[in-house]
Write an enzyme that holds these catalytic residues in place. Structure first.
Site, mmCIF file in Angstrom:
data_model
loop_
_atom_site.group_PDB
_atom_site.id
_atom_site.type_symbol
_atom_site.label_atom_id
_atom_site.label_comp_id
_atom_site.label_asym_id
_atom_site.label_seq_id
_atom_site.Cartn_x
_atom_site.Cartn_y
_atom_site.Cartn_z
ATOM 1 N N SER A 229 0.816 -1.218 0.000
ATOM 2 C CA SER A 229 0.000 0.000 0.000
ATOM 3 C C SER A 229 0.847 1.265 0.000
ATOM 4 C CB SER A 229 -0.940 -0.003 1.210
ATOM 5 O OG SER A 229 -1.769 -1.151 1.189
ATOM 6 N N HIS A 287 0.870 4.673 4.532
ATOM 7 C CA HIS A 287 0.105 5.284 3.434
ATOM 8 C C HIS A 287 0.464 6.756 3.274
ATOM 9 C CE1 HIS A 287 -3.392 2.148 3.515
ATOM 10 N NE2 HIS A 287 -2.196 1.588 3.408
#
Length: 335
Positions: A229, A287
């Site tokens: 991610s 993230h």
């Protein structure tokens, strides 16, 4: 009585002689009593003549016996020994190669129909699938936890920063990340080129993990993380920064379209809130670190980092593209 006795004596003697075929001698004794003695005619019997056969005839006799035994085996329905059985050779049938040929041609046409970006990320997706399968092997669990999860409390800190970028334990997590990477691959490769994209992707995995290390250590909420991610957020942020007016949509809600710039702002806001509020379902620090790195690289990193390495990259690019029929020319995107 005397004549009858002598006649009887003679008749009896003839009967006995006929019965025993002269192997029995009858001796008369006094008082007209007889004693019967069975004995051989000669003390030595004639030896049976042995027939000497040649070696060739013995072998022929043995082979004939073997043939008879094989015939008996076949009649009884028994199978021959393993050494006497002949190897079965299937008949050659080129018709059965039609399906593999069609599959090969289909795979080749499908690969040639892909864009350069799709072909570039195919190796990354394959690596993620292999690591996902390794998580299903019980004997590899300890090694997978050690090297394919990033945790600032672990004794192994460096290798997991890169290897955890290719690691997924949940199939849904892997499928979602790989779908986003596949969707943005053509755009990011056309912006950066193949070599620069791979360099940025690998760097993004390390940098986003480092950002996660710092935030976890500062907050004291230590724990393992894994997934691509952080690197994918770098790709997403780079595309949205370079093309803010591009239209995006969510896969489950395709009727709602929004600009790439708006999507990037929403992602940054959500990850910032998750970081400060302590949401633990995602690694919001990774993230956020990946997204900030993607934005920075499009605005400043390309000029500061990649332009300075242009001569070296050009040599590598020429060596990679040079080959029979190519003449050393060609390109895979801007350097």
């Amino acid at each position: 009585m005397g004549s009858f006795g002598s006649f009887t004596n003679m008749a009896w003697r003839g009967c006995i002689l006929r019965w025993f075929r002269s192997d029995i001698s009858i001796t008369a004794s006094t008082g007209n009593r007889f004693s019967i003695n069975t004995q051989q005619r000669c003390g030595f019997r004639k030896a049976v003549k042995e027939t000497k056969t040649k070696k060739g005839s013995v072998e022929e006799t043995g082979s004939s016996h073997a043939e008879q035994s094989e015939g008996l085996i076949h009649k009884k329905g028994a199978s021959l020994p393993a050494e006497t059985q002949l190897a079965y050779t299937p008949p050659r049938n080129f018709g059965q190669l039609v399906k593999p040929l069609v599959f090969t041609v289909g795979i080749n046409q499908w690969w040639n129909s892909l864009s350069e970006g799709h072909r570039t990320v195919s190796g990354i997706i394959a690596a993620n699938v292999v690591v996902f399968c390794c998580w299903r092997v019980p004997s590899l669990q300890r090694s997978m936890m050690k090297y394919f999860t990033s945790n600032p409390a672990s004794k192994t800190l460096c290798l997991p920063m890169l290897l955890s970028t290719f690691s997924h334990y949940s199939f849904f997590h892997m499928a979602a990340n790989m779908y986003v990477l596949w969707s943005f691959s053509s755009s990011i490769v056309s912006i950066l080129g193949r070599e620069q994209f791979l360099a940025v992707y690998l760097s993004a995995g390390v940098i986003s993990t480092m950002f996660s290390y710092v935030c976890k250590t500062a907050s004291g909420r230590l724990g393992p993380s894994l997934g691509a991610s952080g690197a994918i957020m770098t790709v997403l942020a780079a595309v949205c920064t370079k093309m803010p007016e591009a239209k995006l949509a969510i896969i489950f809600l395709p009727m709602y379209a929004f600009s790439a710039g708006t999507a990037l702002k929403a992602i940054l806001a959500m990850d910032t809130a998750g970081l400060f509020l302590g949401w633990r379902y995602f690694d919001h620090a990774a993230h956020l670190g990946g997204a900030l790195f993607g934005m920075w690289y499009i605005m400043y990193g390309h000029e500061l980092i990649w332009k300075n390495r242009e001569p070296l990259v050009k040599v590598w690019h020429d060596l990679r593209t040079k080959g029979p029929g190519r003449g050393g020319s060609g390109g895979s995107g801007p350097l």
